[in-house]
Scaffold this active site. Sequence first.
Site, mmCIF file in Angstrom:
data_model
loop_
_atom_site.group_PDB
_atom_site.id
_atom_site.type_symbol
_atom_site.label_atom_id
_atom_site.label_comp_id
_atom_site.label_asym_id
_atom_site.label_seq_id
_atom_site.Cartn_x
_atom_site.Cartn_y
_atom_site.Cartn_z
ATOM 1 N N GLU A 1 0.825 -1.222 0.042
ATOM 2 C CA GLU A 1 0.032 -0.078 0.018
ATOM 3 C C GLU A 1 0.958 1.195 0.143
ATOM 4 O O GLU A 1 1.823 1.143 0.780
ATOM 5 C CB GLU A 1 -0.790 -0.052 1.215
ATOM 6 C CG GLU A 1 -1.830 1.330 1.402
ATOM 7 C CD GLU A 1 -3.157 1.154 2.119
ATOM 8 O OE1 GLU A 1 -3.007 0.239 2.954
ATOM 9 O OE2 GLU A 1 -3.745 2.143 2.369
ATOM 10 N N ASN B 1 -6.623 1.808 2.857
ATOM 11 C CA ASN B 1 -7.542 2.919 2.664
ATOM 12 C C ASN B 1 -7.131 4.184 1.562
ATOM 13 O O ASN B 1 -7.803 5.008 1.433
ATOM 14 C CB ASN B 1 -7.337 3.484 4.184
ATOM 15 C CG ASN B 1 -7.727 2.587 4.967
ATOM 16 O OD1 ASN B 1 -8.786 1.776 4.928
ATOM 17 N ND2 ASN B 1 -7.662 3.057 6.618
ATOM 18 N N ASN C 1 -12.432 -0.989 -0.979
ATOM 19 C CA ASN C 1 -11.600 -1.373 0.164
ATOM 20 C C ASN C 1 -12.370 -1.099 1.269
ATOM 21 O O ASN C 1 -12.863 0.318 1.684
ATOM 22 C CB ASN C 1 -10.117 -1.003 0.234
ATOM 23 C CG ASN C 1 -9.181 -1.152 1.655
ATOM 24 O OD1 ASN C 1 -9.339 -2.243 2.122
ATOM 25 N ND2 ASN C 1 -9.218 -0.204 2.621
ATOM 26 N N GLU C 2 -12.494 -2.108 2.279
ATOM 27 C CA GLU C 2 -13.303 -1.698 3.546
ATOM 28 C C GLU C 2 -14.461 -0.586 3.532
ATOM 29 O O GLU C 2 -14.426 0.128 4.344
ATOM 30 C CB GLU C 2 -12.152 -1.199 4.537
ATOM 31 C CG GLU C 2 -11.276 -2.421 5.037
ATOM 32 C CD GLU C 2 -10.311 -2.169 6.250
ATOM 33 O OE1 GLU C 2 -10.278 -1.019 6.528
ATOM 34 O OE2 GLU C 2 -9.624 -3.019 6.620
ATOM 35 N N TYR D 1 -7.258 -7.718 12.193
ATOM 36 C CA TYR D 1 -6.136 -7.636 12.985
ATOM 37 C C TYR D 1 -6.195 -7.688 14.432
ATOM 38 O O TYR D 1 -7.305 -7.588 14.789
ATOM 39 C CB TYR D 1 -5.634 -5.891 12.776
ATOM 40 C CG TYR D 1 -5.184 -5.580 11.322
ATOM 41 C CD1 TYR D 1 -4.098 -5.660 10.727
ATOM 42 C CD2 TYR D 1 -6.530 -4.873 10.625
ATOM 43 C CE1 TYR D 1 -3.795 -5.445 9.340
ATOM 44 C CE2 TYR D 1 -6.035 -4.559 9.211
ATOM 45 C CZ TYR D 1 -5.009 -4.837 8.675
ATOM 46 O OH TYR D 1 -4.590 -4.481 7.265
ATOM 47 N N GLU E 1 -6.385 -8.973 4.041
ATOM 48 C CA GLU E 1 -5.665 -8.177 5.088
ATOM 49 C C GLU E 1 -5.842 -9.011 6.415
ATOM 50 O O GLU E 1 -6.838 -9.407 7.089
ATOM 51 C CB GLU E 1 -6.090 -6.989 5.020
ATOM 52 C CG GLU E 1 -5.924 -5.730 4.205
ATOM 53 C CD GLU E 1 -6.367 -4.407 4.370
ATOM 54 O OE1 GLU E 1 -6.296 -4.017 5.763
ATOM 55 O OE2 GLU E 1 -6.508 -3.776 3.631
ATOM 56 N N GLN F 1 1.401 -5.794 5.958
ATOM 57 C CA GLN F 1 1.640 -5.478 4.429
ATOM 58 C C GLN F 1 3.328 -6.077 4.142
ATOM 59 O O GLN F 1 3.725 -6.612 5.404
ATOM 60 C CB GLN F 1 1.618 -3.846 4.255
ATOM 61 C CG GLN F 1 0.311 -3.516 4.571
ATOM 62 C CD GLN F 1 0.145 -2.141 4.099
ATOM 63 O OE1 GLN F 1 1.127 -1.543 3.468
ATOM 64 N NE2 GLN F 1 -1.128 -1.329 4.308
#
Length: 536
Positions: free
Chosen positions: A55, A100, A200-201, A273, A323, A375
């Site tokens: 990212e 993000n 994304n998200e 996470y 992720e 990442q």
Amino acid sequence: MIIQERIRNISGLIFLTISLITTAFTAEAQNARIKIDIDRKIGEVDKNLYGNFVEHLGRCVYGGIYEEGSTLSDDKGIRLDVLEAVKDLNVSITRYPGGNFVSNYHWKDGIGPKEQRPPRMELAWERLETNRFGTDEFMSYARRMNTEPYFSVNMGTGTIEEAQQWVEYCNVKGGPYYAELRKKNGYPEPYNIKYWSLGNEMDGFWQMGHLNAVDYSKKALEAAKLMRLTSPNIKLIAAGSSNYRPEADPNEWNATILHELRDVIDYLALHMYVGNPDNNYYNFISTPRVLEERTRVVKGMIDREMQNANRGNRPPIYIAWDEYNIWYRARAEKSMAGTRALEEHYNLEDALVISGFLNAFIRNSDIVKMANMAQLVNVIAPIFTSEKGMFKQSIYYPLQLFAQNMQGTALDVHVDCETYNTEKFFIGLGESTTQQKNVPFLDVSATYRNNELTLCVVNRNKEKGITADLLAQEGFFNGDFEVFEVNGPDIKAENDFGKTTVETIKKPSLKVKKTNKISYSFAPHSITMIKGFIEK
Ligand code: AHR
């Protein structure tokens, strides 16, 4: 009456005493057991389980994989020391460019002559985005690291037209404007990028251009239509839930997305996470169980949609954990933004948790067909750099072991060993709570390919080694079994520049002669991989 009562009491006591002795005896004398049956198949392990993520965030791109002017870089700005470490990880698929970041990224800013690219305010992670690294630079990096590219389009501030044009730039051979523009920029052949995620998200309030589930589905559906009209064979990944906070309703989000997009998507993306903010080892080490629980719930939702849908010849829908990682130290405001954002320093217990995630992916490999550690470099990453060099973090080693060895068919192994219970605790920081009961100290997954068995065993026990009998239910173990172990002096041991405390050690091979039982003692807080042949 009294005599009868006494006899009953005495015989009860005798029975209790005998059973206590038996229990005590068996607890010491009986090994843990891992039963391996090559006929009990879960599914094929997809090579894309060993994916990663780049990212535009902190020093992942700039100062990570790419550092113009550095003596450690080539003339294209690629950090060669980092590239070597990346290549050794066997990263099968790499997601790009966010995260993000992508929700306010306009891909056209990152193509063409570098001097003419516009610098932009990067709002997700508060940096200046120079755009000196973009689509074409990433694609040439992807080739060098030998990875499949996986692009994410901007479903926040971006339009469906912009998404279509990016697919055209990347995948159309020639003719229309953006395909010709790629050629003009010096890249005559199309990249044929197969994997594209629709944002994304998008369930997160933090996401730029955040939408509710219905609005996101509408936008994603139309984007999918244009993208597939441009490049019919692409695989599409929808943004599933990343927000498991109590006030959110992640299952509602997933159910809506699956229902509305079931005819166009190939994967649903999930994110997770975890962390150890209150320094409770057993809670933390058990967090991959929650990933497994969430996987099962979403699998049920997918099954329901597949059953109800008239999907014609459309392929199945899988889960992409695109992720996952440990992220809790770098959560304070100052470590969430700027050029040093999200720099976590990992230790041995983190490596054990990563193996737990990887074991969970293998055990669910009938439905989980992609996973991307978030990442690759510096930003919550297995590789950490400075201007002068780099080192491999503890989590690098299990990732590498799995990617190099765990392939083929996942086996449903039976594990019989001591267990523990956790307290009630938060997942991540203030997300949903959980309590895990009867967690086996040994966390096991197995794969089988061309008669070769590979077993990964995490001994979660912090203090004690555990001896286990590996029992072949079908055929015999035979020949030399290679053994690799990731371990360190204690669970907080970590690596640094010039210091490698946690790494993979090759242990002496086990010489095995046609037997259906191997006994092995798994060291405390260790990850062990055992590899050898089962003959029928
Ligand atoms: O990987 C770091 C960030 O975590 C990503 O940008 C975002 O998708 C997630 O919240």
